[in-house]
Design a protein around this motif. Structure first.
Motif, PDB file in Angstrom:
ATOM      1  N   THR A  34       0.838  -1.201   0.000  1.00  0.00           N
ATOM      2  CA  THR A  34       0.000   0.000   0.000  1.00  0.00           C
ATOM      3  C   THR A  34       0.873   1.251   0.000  1.00  0.00           C
ATOM      4  O   THR A  34       1.817   1.353   0.783  1.00  0.00           O
ATOM      5  N   SER A  35       0.523   2.189  -0.857  1.00  0.00           N
ATOM      6  CA  SER A  35       1.112   3.525  -0.748  1.00  0.00           C
ATOM      7  C   SER A  35       0.115   4.412  -0.018  1.00  0.00           C
ATOM      8  O   SER A  35      -1.088   4.381  -0.283  1.00  0.00           O
ATOM      9  N   LEU A  36       0.612   5.184   0.928  1.00  0.00           N
ATOM     10  CA  LEU A  36      -0.191   6.058   1.761  1.00  0.00           C
ATOM     11  C   LEU A  36       0.364   7.472   1.658  1.00  0.00           C
ATOM     12  O   LEU A  36       1.516   7.660   1.253  1.00  0.00           O
ATOM     13  N   PRO A  37      -0.422   8.484   1.985  1.00  0.00           N
ATOM     14  CA  PRO A  37       0.148   9.830   1.988  1.00  0.00           C
ATOM     15  C   PRO A  37       1.350   9.914   2.937  1.00  0.00           C
ATOM     16  O   PRO A  37       1.217   9.809   4.142  1.00  0.00           O
ATOM     17  N   GLY A  38       2.534  10.016   2.345  1.00  0.00           N
ATOM     18  CA  GLY A  38       3.748  10.156   3.137  1.00  0.00           C
ATOM     19  C   GLY A  38       4.453   8.880   3.499  1.00  0.00           C
ATOM     20  O   GLY A  38       5.447   8.917   4.220  1.00  0.00           O
ATOM     21  N   ALA A  39       3.976   7.712   3.038  1.00  0.00           N
ATOM     22  CA  ALA A  39       4.617   6.463   3.444  1.00  0.00           C
ATOM     23  C   ALA A  39       4.310   5.345   2.455  1.00  0.00           C
ATOM     24  O   ALA A  39       3.321   5.389   1.721  1.00  0.00           O
ATOM     25  N   LEU A  40       5.191   4.328   2.473  1.00  0.00           N
ATOM     26  CA  LEU A  40       4.962   3.064   1.769  1.00  0.00           C
ATOM     27  C   LEU A  40       4.850   1.966   2.816  1.00  0.00           C
ATOM     28  O   LEU A  40       5.616   1.937   3.780  1.00  0.00           O
ATOM     29  N   ARG A  41       3.902   1.051   2.615  1.00  0.00           N
ATOM     30  CA  ARG A  41       3.685   0.000   3.610  1.00  0.00           C
ATOM     31  C   ARG A  41       3.586  -1.369   2.939  1.00  0.00           C
ATOM     32  O   ARG A  41       3.010  -1.517   1.866  1.00  0.00           O
ATOM     33  N   GLN A  42       4.169  -2.362   3.605  1.00  0.00           N
ATOM     34  CA  GLN A  42       4.025  -3.770   3.226  1.00  0.00           C
ATOM     35  C   GLN A  42       3.529  -4.546   4.445  1.00  0.00           C
ATOM     36  O   GLN A  42       4.051  -4.359   5.542  1.00  0.00           O
ATOM     37  N   THR A  43       2.556  -5.407   4.240  1.00  0.00           N
ATOM     38  CA  THR A  43       2.006  -6.212   5.327  1.00  0.00           C
ATOM     39  C   THR A  43       2.056  -7.682   4.929  1.00  0.00           C
ATOM     40  O   THR A  43       1.567  -8.057   3.855  1.00  0.00           O
ATOM     41  N   TYR A  44       2.657  -8.521   5.805  1.00  0.00           N
ATOM     42  CA  TYR A  44       2.827  -9.951   5.538  1.00  0.00           C
ATOM     43  C   TYR A  44       2.215 -10.764   6.681  1.00  0.00           C
ATOM     44  O   TYR A  44       2.355 -10.396   7.860  1.00  0.00           O
ATOM     45  N   ARG A  45       1.576 -11.867   6.327  1.00  0.00           N
ATOM     46  CA  ARG A  45       1.156 -12.868   7.299  1.00  0.00           C
ATOM     47  C   ARG A  45       1.993 -14.110   7.017  1.00  0.00           C
ATOM     48  O   ARG A  45       1.765 -14.820   6.029  1.00  0.00           O
ATOM     49  N   LEU A  46       2.964 -14.358   7.884  1.00  0.00           N
ATOM     50  CA  LEU A  46       3.889 -15.465   7.643  1.00  0.00           C
ATOM     51  C   LEU A  46       3.243 -16.812   7.948  1.00  0.00           C
ATOM     52  O   LEU A  46       3.521 -17.804   7.264  1.00  0.00           O
TER      53      LEU A  46
END
Length: 736
Positions: A140-152
């Motif tokens: 996800t790109s957000l205003p002011g940040a890049l995010r990655q979310t993982y469920r291992l």
């Protein structure tokens, strides 16, 4: 010197580095995936983060160190950093755990340092865990940040978030969360491999080395004027908050967390690191202190960044209809990613035209800056002021050793390097249209800083004086676009070319040599050559000058100079009157350039969008404005499927994909629609604006904001992620 010359070219490039003809048929900005489209909202985000997630498609992984002329991967940067990142590919597990890049600017040109320089992995009992073991990751790109979310797996989550902490440093936070019922003991490591340029000498420039807290890349000195510029002092450095052990083998490194990570059930732990790109040893020393402060308080730094971006978003969405607010935020993100902090010969923070186009990356242009500052002032007036100062830092002084005759002039373009430093893109062959006082006044209206007005007032007055001293050949109060006394302006054709650049409308039909455009020599009272003028007085130039004179009167009033206010107001009225009386043709209901020698209106060159500028500036009489309105709303003229082409559809010179010969440029569209509103035609303005926003391909979706658009098909043309397009969209969207 010539601006933006291609390495093997003999002729100078246009002032905005016009791409070759084939580039207009490409859409280099498209880089979308079905998976990314399904991620338009991030369910873990709240507030502005969810409402404006993924306004741009920032997924992509570079294939080579050199992005090419157009970079197909749209990137994210902030705070004026000279390096940027993208999100990895959902479909490619080899990219998971790291952010694409960084893309770094070798003083003036963009290069990828790595596919993913800091790819994080987690281990348990000596085995690497599959980051996607519990399902597809969410990027996800957000205003002011890049995010990655993982469920291992059923009990382990990993979230990576990247934002910029300073103008030289990105902060990455990795949050490991044990959501299971049993304790977990984990290891962590980071690995990356250089993407090495293919050709020497730049191929041998980067070199990896281990550091006490991570890894660094040093750069050898390379002076490839058209491709790669380093001084041998640049450095990219990763610094971990936790102790790590780093090993380097050739172009690959591995940093391993020194101590295992033990998480009780329900517990979470953050692993933080910074990624800094600096140009000089002094910068590196200063940034080392900043990095220590950031890593001492990473959560506070992240919260401060979120608060800043909430202010930004509030500024650009105020007054914007709900269905257009994502476009406003996309414009905001475009401008911020193109923000470059002071470096080299750029002495104040400024905004470049586009990080996605090679020739626009490491420099700033004058009239781009004026328009960009007006847009930027809606969310950060201090940054808008800085942009204006960045251009006025290079205003020619009377004491200039090389061009004292140009005292007061603002150069067309300034870059990290001037000619003395081996730069080839710096351009003093011409200036750009005079919109500086408008920009200063609009920034003051948003920020209220009267000291800024006092600072800029004499500089703006000197710029006005230069136009009439060096660009009014017959001293009749109407100026001409022209060229400076410069070694590159060494022939009639080169002077004509530079003069066309000065208009900003490089290849517009009205400047064609084949239609009679030439240049004349300007001299001062002593007979010394001071420059050159086109053999025509241009309607947009003189309307802009009149508007700037009005704004100078406003500035004089605001700073207490009542006599100056009266002088500027009288000057403005005289200029408005001259344009109104001499440049309007009642036979075709349009404003035109006029011949320098005869004063004849140059109607045979067709109608160009410059003829609508007198509405934006308030120059036109009411009947004249009504006639111009009729042309702007006529589908056979300027009301094309995407409205406001730069040349009327009826013109024999109309070419919908040829730079300034037909494509829709959003700055000119802004001036036209705002001019209609100024004269009371709000309904027509709104209708045409809505059609433009809907029909220009990708504007209302996740595609980049483009340099220009095909007026018949809406196809995106030329540079993606273009700053002045993004800047003028902001007032267009709010209608204020």
């Amino acid at each position: 010197m010539a601006v933006g010359l291609a390495p093997a070219a003999d002729a100078a490039r246009p002032a905005h580095g016009a791409p070759p003809a084939h580039a207009a048929r490409q859409d280099p900005a498209r880089h979308t995936t079905a998976t990314a489209d399904r991620q338009a909202a991030d369910p873990e985000a709240t507030g502005i983060r969810s409402a404006y997630a993924n306004v741009l498609d920032l997924q992509g992984v570079p294939a080579a160190a050199q992005p090419g002329e157009f970079n197909p991967v749209t990137v994210f940067a902030d705070r004026g950093a000279w390096h940027a990142y993208a999100l990895p590919s959902v479909q490619d597990p080899s990219t998971h755990g790291g952010f694409s890049g960084p893309l770094h600017i070798a003083q003036e040109y963009p290069w990828w340092l790595s596919k993913s320089f800091s790819r994080m992995r987690l281990t348990e009992a000596g085995e690497h865990l599959d980051l996607a073991g519990g399902g597809a990751p969410r990027f996800t790109s957000l205003p002011g940040a890049l995010r990655q979310t993982y469920r291992l797996d059923d009990g382990l989550r990993l979230t990576l978030e990247l934002r910029f902490a300073t103008e030289r440093t990105a902060l990455v936070r990795a949050r490991v969360h044990n959501t299971g019922r049993a304790p977990r003991t984990l290891g962590a490591d980071w690995t990356g491999t250089l993407l090495r340029p293919e050709a020497a000498p730049q191929r041998d420039a980067p070199a990896l080395s281990a550091t006490a807290r991570g890894v660094a890349v040093g750069f050898a000195r390379v002076r490839e004027k058209w491709d790669y510029l380093t001084d041998g002092t640049e450095r990219f450095e990763v610094t971990h908050r936790e102790p790590v052990r780093t090993t380097v083998e050739g172009d690959t490194y591995r940093s391993e967390l020194a101590a295992p990570l033990t998480l009780a059930p329900g517990a979470a732990r953050s692993l933080d690191w910074t990624e800094s790109y600096t140009f000089t040893a002094a910068e590196r020393a200063s940034e080392a202190s900043s990095v220590r402060r950031v890593l001492a308080h990473p959560a506070a730094n992240a919260l401060a960044g979120e608060a800043r971006w909430r202010r930004y978003v509030a500024g650009v969405t105020r007054g914007v209809p709900a269905d257009r607010r994502r476009l406003a935020v996309k414009s905001l993100e475009t401008l911020v990613t193109n923000w470059r902090s002071a470096a080299g010969r750029i002495r104040h923070d400024a905004i470049s035209p586009s990080l996605s186009y090679k020739w626009f990356t490491g420099g700033i242009w004058a009239w781009d800056t004026w328009k960009q500052a007006v847009g930027t002032a809606r969310f950060d007036p201090r940054l808008a002021q800085s942009q204006i100062r960045a251009m006025f830092d290079h205003q020619i002084r009377p004491t200039s050793a090389t061009r004292p005759q140009d005292a007061g002039m603002i150069p067309d373009a300034v870059f990290f390097n001037d000619q003395a430093d081996g730069g080839g893109n710096w351009n003093e062959r011409n200036s750009k249209p005079p919109l500086a006082a408008w920009a200063v006044w609009e920034v003051y209206r948003r920020g209220g800083d009267r000291a800024f007005l006092r600072e800029m007032y004499p500089k703006l007055a000197a710029y006005q004086a230069w136009w009439y001293r060096n660009r009014d050949h017959d001293r009749d109060g109407l100026a001409e676009y022209g060229a400076t006394v410069d070694p590159a302006n060494d022939s009639t054709e080169q002077r004509r070319l530079a003069a066309a650049w000065e208009s900003g409308m490089d290849n517009a039909p009205r400047f064609d040599a084949g239609l009679g455009t030439s240049v004349v020599t300007n001299r001062d009272a002593s007979g010394t050559v001071t420059g050159y003028s086109l053999t025509q007085e241009s309607v947009d130039l003189n309307a802009y000058l009149a508007a700037d004179q009005d704004h100078l009167a406003d500035i004089a009033r605001a700073t207490g100079d009542r006599a100056g206010e009266r002088r500027w107001r009288a000057r403005a009225e005289a200029t408005h009157r001259a344009v109104r009386e001499r440049m309007y043709d009642p036979g075709d209901g349009w404003f035109h350039d006029i011949a320098l020698d005869s004063g004849k209106r140059l109607t045979a060159r067709g109608r160009g969008i410059e003829g609508a500028i007198p509405l934006w500036t308030g120059t036109a009489s009411r009947p004249q404005a009504a006639a111009v309105r009729d042309r702007l709303t006529d589908p056979r003229e300027f009301a094309t499927p995407v409205p406001f082409p730069t040349v009327a559809r009826s013109s024999p010179y109309f070419a919908p994909q040829r730079y300034w010969r037909g494509p829709v440029w959003l700055d000119q569209a802004y001036f036209a629609q705002a001019g209609l509103r100024r004269y009371g035609y709000a309904a027509q303005s709104r209708t045409l604006t809505d059609r433009l926003l809907t029909a220009a391909h990708g504007l209302s979706a996740r595609s980049p904001v483009m340099e220009n658009y095909d007026p018949l098909t809406g196809a995106p043309l030329n540079s993606p992620n273009f700053s002045w397009s993004a800047a003028v969209l902001l007032p267009m969207l709010s209608q204020r």
